[in-house]
Design an enzyme around this catalytic site. Structure first.
Site, PDB file in Angstrom:
ATOM      1  N   HIS A  65      -5.761 -33.282  17.286  1.00  0.00           N
ATOM      2  CA  HIS A  65      -4.655 -34.116  17.760  1.00  0.00           C
ATOM      3  C   HIS A  65      -3.535 -33.266  18.329  1.00  0.00           C
ATOM      4  O   HIS A  65      -2.409 -33.741  18.482  1.00  0.00           O
ATOM      5  CB  HIS A  65      -4.156 -35.006  16.619  1.00  0.00           C
ATOM      6  CG  HIS A  65      -5.199 -35.973  16.179  1.00  0.00           C
ATOM      7  ND1 HIS A  65      -5.342 -37.220  16.734  1.00  0.00           N
ATOM      8  CD2 HIS A  65      -6.207 -35.855  15.277  1.00  0.00           C
ATOM      9  CE1 HIS A  65      -6.372 -37.846  16.182  1.00  0.00           C
ATOM     10  NE2 HIS A  65      -6.915 -37.027  15.288  1.00  0.00           N
ATOM     11  N   GLY A  88      -4.933  -1.933   4.803  1.00  0.00           N
ATOM     12  CA  GLY A  88      -4.167  -3.059   4.263  1.00  0.00           C
ATOM     13  C   GLY A  88      -4.827  -4.395   4.530  1.00  0.00           C
ATOM     14  O   GLY A  88      -4.915  -5.267   3.659  1.00  0.00           O
ATOM     15  N   ARG A  89      -5.341  -4.563   5.748  1.00  0.00           N
ATOM     16  CA  ARG A  89      -5.920  -5.871   6.114  1.00  0.00           C
ATOM     17  C   ARG A  89      -7.324  -6.074   5.537  1.00  0.00           C
ATOM     18  O   ARG A  89      -7.953  -7.092   5.795  1.00  0.00           O
ATOM     19  CB  ARG A  89      -5.908  -6.023   7.640  1.00  0.00           C
ATOM     20  CG  ARG A  89      -6.545  -4.874   8.408  1.00  0.00           C
ATOM     21  CD  ARG A  89      -6.178  -4.926   9.885  1.00  0.00           C
ATOM     22  NE  ARG A  89      -6.689  -3.779  10.639  1.00  0.00           N
ATOM     23  CZ  ARG A  89      -6.055  -2.637  10.786  1.00  0.00           C
ATOM     24  NH1 ARG A  89      -4.880  -2.453  10.224  1.00  0.00           N
ATOM     25  NH2 ARG A  89      -6.572  -1.666  11.519  1.00  0.00           N
ATOM     26  N   GLU A 143      10.468  -4.893   4.490  1.00  0.00           N
ATOM     27  CA  GLU A 143      10.507  -6.306   4.094  1.00  0.00           C
ATOM     28  C   GLU A 143      10.204  -6.440   2.597  1.00  0.00           C
ATOM     29  O   GLU A 143      10.889  -7.162   1.859  1.00  0.00           O
ATOM     30  CB  GLU A 143       9.456  -7.118   4.871  1.00  0.00           C
ATOM     31  CG  GLU A 143       9.733  -7.278   6.347  1.00  0.00           C
ATOM     32  CD  GLU A 143       9.175  -6.147   7.195  1.00  0.00           C
ATOM     33  OE1 GLU A 143       8.952  -5.030   6.652  1.00  0.00           O
ATOM     34  OE2 GLU A 143       8.987  -6.362   8.400  1.00  0.00           O
ATOM     35  N   LYS A 198       0.844  -1.201   0.000  1.00  0.00           N
ATOM     36  CA  LYS A 198       0.000   0.000   0.000  1.00  0.00           C
ATOM     37  C   LYS A 198       0.880   1.252   0.000  1.00  0.00           C
ATOM     38  O   LYS A 198       0.696   2.146  -0.795  1.00  0.00           O
ATOM     39  CB  LYS A 198      -0.920  -0.039   1.224  1.00  0.00           C
ATOM     40  CG  LYS A 198      -1.849   1.145   1.331  1.00  0.00           C
ATOM     41  CD  LYS A 198      -2.808   0.977   2.495  1.00  0.00           C
ATOM     42  CE  LYS A 198      -3.561   2.285   2.725  1.00  0.00           C
ATOM     43  NZ  LYS A 198      -4.510   2.221   3.833  1.00  0.00           N
ATOM     44  N   LYS A 240       9.139  -0.954  14.197  1.00  0.00           N
ATOM     45  CA  LYS A 240       9.728  -0.825  12.853  1.00  0.00           C
ATOM     46  C   LYS A 240      10.842   0.201  12.876  1.00  0.00           C
ATOM     47  O   LYS A 240      11.923  -0.004  12.324  1.00  0.00           O
ATOM     48  CB  LYS A 240       8.667  -0.295  11.871  1.00  0.00           C
ATOM     49  CG  LYS A 240       7.667  -1.267  11.386  1.00  0.00           C
ATOM     50  CD  LYS A 240       6.874  -0.582  10.245  1.00  0.00           C
ATOM     51  CE  LYS A 240       5.512  -1.166  10.083  1.00  0.00           C
ATOM     52  NZ  LYS A 240       4.664  -0.440   9.155  1.00  0.00           N
ATOM     53  N   GLU A 244      -4.991  -6.617  14.583  1.00  0.00           N
ATOM     54  CA  GLU A 244      -4.468  -5.297  14.219  1.00  0.00           C
ATOM     55  C   GLU A 244      -5.606  -4.270  14.283  1.00  0.00           C
ATOM     56  O   GLU A 244      -5.371  -3.089  14.516  1.00  0.00           O
ATOM     57  CB  GLU A 244      -3.853  -5.335  12.806  1.00  0.00           C
ATOM     58  CG  GLU A 244      -2.951  -4.150  12.512  1.00  0.00           C
ATOM     59  CD  GLU A 244      -2.084  -4.330  11.276  1.00  0.00           C
ATOM     60  OE1 GLU A 244      -0.888  -4.663  11.410  1.00  0.00           O
ATOM     61  OE2 GLU A 244      -2.599  -4.138  10.168  1.00  0.00           O
TER      62      GLU A 244
END
Ligand code: F6P
Length: 541
Positions: free
Chosen positions: A384, A267-268, A213, A207, A504, A353
């Protein structure tokens, strides 16, 4: 409402009701009112929700709905759909719902018809995806694209990655997708392994186009491509998805090959727009539009259904009920679908978030717990692993079970076994097994306490006919709106994420100390300084 909802009479009424209900067992609730199984259900589009196995009665639902009214949920829904700036800390509209409005709708926000903008980008994406899928788009050596690698992180990764996994049975053009997110070099190394640069297309999704990253991984990918095919190959093998044309150009991607979106899409909340490009290339524009229609169907339900028959409202309010009145800290999401194996991870960003906040939108501190911790794994694998704690542990973990009637492809009745497990688990969690029942089976007295299944563990069961693009859209929109409902009750801004910024910035400040030849200085604290020294020793620096 403005102010502190926990001081409202509706909150107090729920507190009192909780005192009356807290010790009542689901066995008792069902014995007294067997009809609840038929009544406590709601349908929205293709999704059917059974919420009878909740520690709630009709009175609970009435009280929760009254709380929602008090919190002004109805008005807030209208304000979101109307494009008001309900993301107050960033002064932005919150309009992911516009990403799936139909072409003939119109929504003018800040002087601009956002629906027209959305369809312009969708048409550009469709045209591009069509060219890649039909092999008209060729790489620099003239070969068609076989693999799309999405490079992004957070909302620019989790959504398309989850949805691609969910819908990979619909990927019918012989194009597979891979997803690179982590700055750990193992991620890109692993994902580039076995790929041919000549048939690989990178979609750099960010965005802001400033995310460390993503830009680092994109640089590594470009180097890999250029080493094999030369600089001039970049325009045929790199496209971008972003709101920031300037930074895209600065990175060296032609903005003719950029697909845009807007600051009113968080963004999400973005993979149903241009961030879903890699997914669209894999499954095709038509399937992508079916997914959008699914999202839209849930939006319409959320916007129009009365609260007592409104799936996101009921599920959001039940989340508040357990979080704030029972003190539950987490919610497990347990899809009985291997294809949804990334769904819990996707939901973690969407929910945590959004609602992991401790001040309200007006800046005042919250006075109740917010932000359920979402986690989960697909059934039956989870059974399990961690279900032991769900059944017999000391914590209350409400859980959402998600199942589908039809598999994409069945083998030897496996799908019915999968569904039988889902149903058995929710029943065992709700009703358990008493000491008398266990003793009655001839179990040795000293073992009986170990085998007691307390039950009274609440679950929602969501059933859909089949995992399709449409049902996936409905499911994702359901959780988006659950977040909205909870955020409205808590009064938080569910659309900012300031809490991720400090770390960050500190990482950027810290990085030089790891590689410098000088003794580390100006580190933030003594413990970090020790760790930096230790790391440097281990790296021989
Ligand atoms: O650090 C959190 C975050 O800002 C998320 O909200 C976002 O989805 C992610 O980083 C990636 O951001 P971008 O798409 O700008 O690269």
């Amino acid at each position: 409402m403005n102010g502190d909802i926990t001081r409202s009479q509706e909150w107090a009424a729920l507190g009192k009701h909780h005192e009356e209900l807290a010790d009542r067992h689901l066995r008792e609730l069902f014995a007294q009112d067997p009809g609840r199984a038929g009544r406590m259900t709601v349908t929205a589009g293709d999704l059917y929700l059974d919420y009878a196995k909740h520690r709630a009665t009709e009175e609970t639902i009435d009280l929760l709905v009254a709380l929602a009214e008090r919190a002004g949920l109805r008005d807030r829904i209208a304000r979101m759909f109307g494009g008001e700036h309900i993301n107050v800390s960033e002064d932005r509209a919150v309009l992911h719902v516009a990403l799936r409005m139909s072409r003939d709708a119109r929504l003018v926000v800040d002087g601009q018809d956002v629906v027209a903008d959305v369809h312009t980008v969708l048409d550009e994406m469709s045209a591009f995806a069509g060219r890649v899928r039909s092999k008209e788009w060729k790489g620099a050596t003239g070969k068609p694209i076989e693999t799309v690698v999405n490079i992004g992180i957070g909302g620019s990764d989790l959504g398309p990655a989850m949805a691609y996994e969910a819908l990979r049975d619909y990927a019918d053009a012989g194009i597979t997708a891979r997803f690179v997110s982590n700055i750990d070099p193992a991620d890109i190394t692993g994902n580039l392994a076995g790929l041919d640069p000549a048939t690989t297309l990178f979609v750099v999704s960010s965005k802001t186009f400033t995310t460390l990253e993503t830009l680092t991984n994109a640089r590594v990918a470009r180097r890999w491509l250029v080493d094999a095919l030369g600089d001039e190959a970049v325009s045929k093998h790199f496209v971008a998805v972003s709101t920031n044309a300037e930074k895209v150009a600065a990175f060296g991607i032609d903005t003719d090959n950029m697909f845009g979106f807007w600051d009113w899409v968080g963004g999400r909340y973005s993979f149903d727009g241009a961030i879903g490009l890699s997914l669209m290339i894999a499954i095709g524009p038509e399937r992508f539009r079916e997914m959008l229609a699914g999202f839209h169907a849930m939006d319409q339900h959320f916007r129009t259904a009365p609260f007592k028959a409104n799936m996101p409202v009921l599920m959001g309010l039940l989340g508040v009920w357990y979080n704030d009145f029972f003190g539950a800290e987490t919610r497990a999401v347990l899809p009985y679908s291997q294809r949804l194996h990334r769904f819990p991870a996707y939901l973690q960003q969407l929910t945590m978030e959004s609602n992991g906040k401790s001040v309200r939108a007006d800046g005042s501190p919250v006075t109740t717990a917010t932000g359920e911790i979402f986690w989960g794994e697909p059934g039956t694998n989870g059974q399990h692993a961690f279900y032991q704690l769900l059944h017999q542990g000391t914590r209350l973990v409400p859980a959402d079970f998600i199942g589908f009637a039809e598999p994409f492809e069945d083998r030897e009745g496996m799908h019915d076994q999968l569904t039988a497990n889902l149903l058995a688990q929710t029943s065992a969690l709700a009703f358990g097994k008493t000491a008398e029942e266990i003793a009655g089976e001839g179990t040795a007295a000293e073992v009986v306490p170990h085998k007691v299944m307390p039950g009274n563990r609440p679950t929602s069961t969501i059933l859909a006919p089949k995992l399709t693009p449409g049902t996936l859209g409905q499911l994702v929109a359901l959780y988006e709106h659950i977040v909205f409902v909870e955020g409205t009750i808590w009064g938080v801004d569910s659309f900012d994420q300031w809490g991720v910024e400090l770390g960050k910035k500190m990482a950027l400040d810290l990085a030089p100390a790891l590689v410098s030849a000088e003794p580390p200085t100006e580190l933030p604290d003594a413990s970090t300084e020790h760790l930096v020294r230790r790391y440097r020793e281990l790296r021989g620096r």
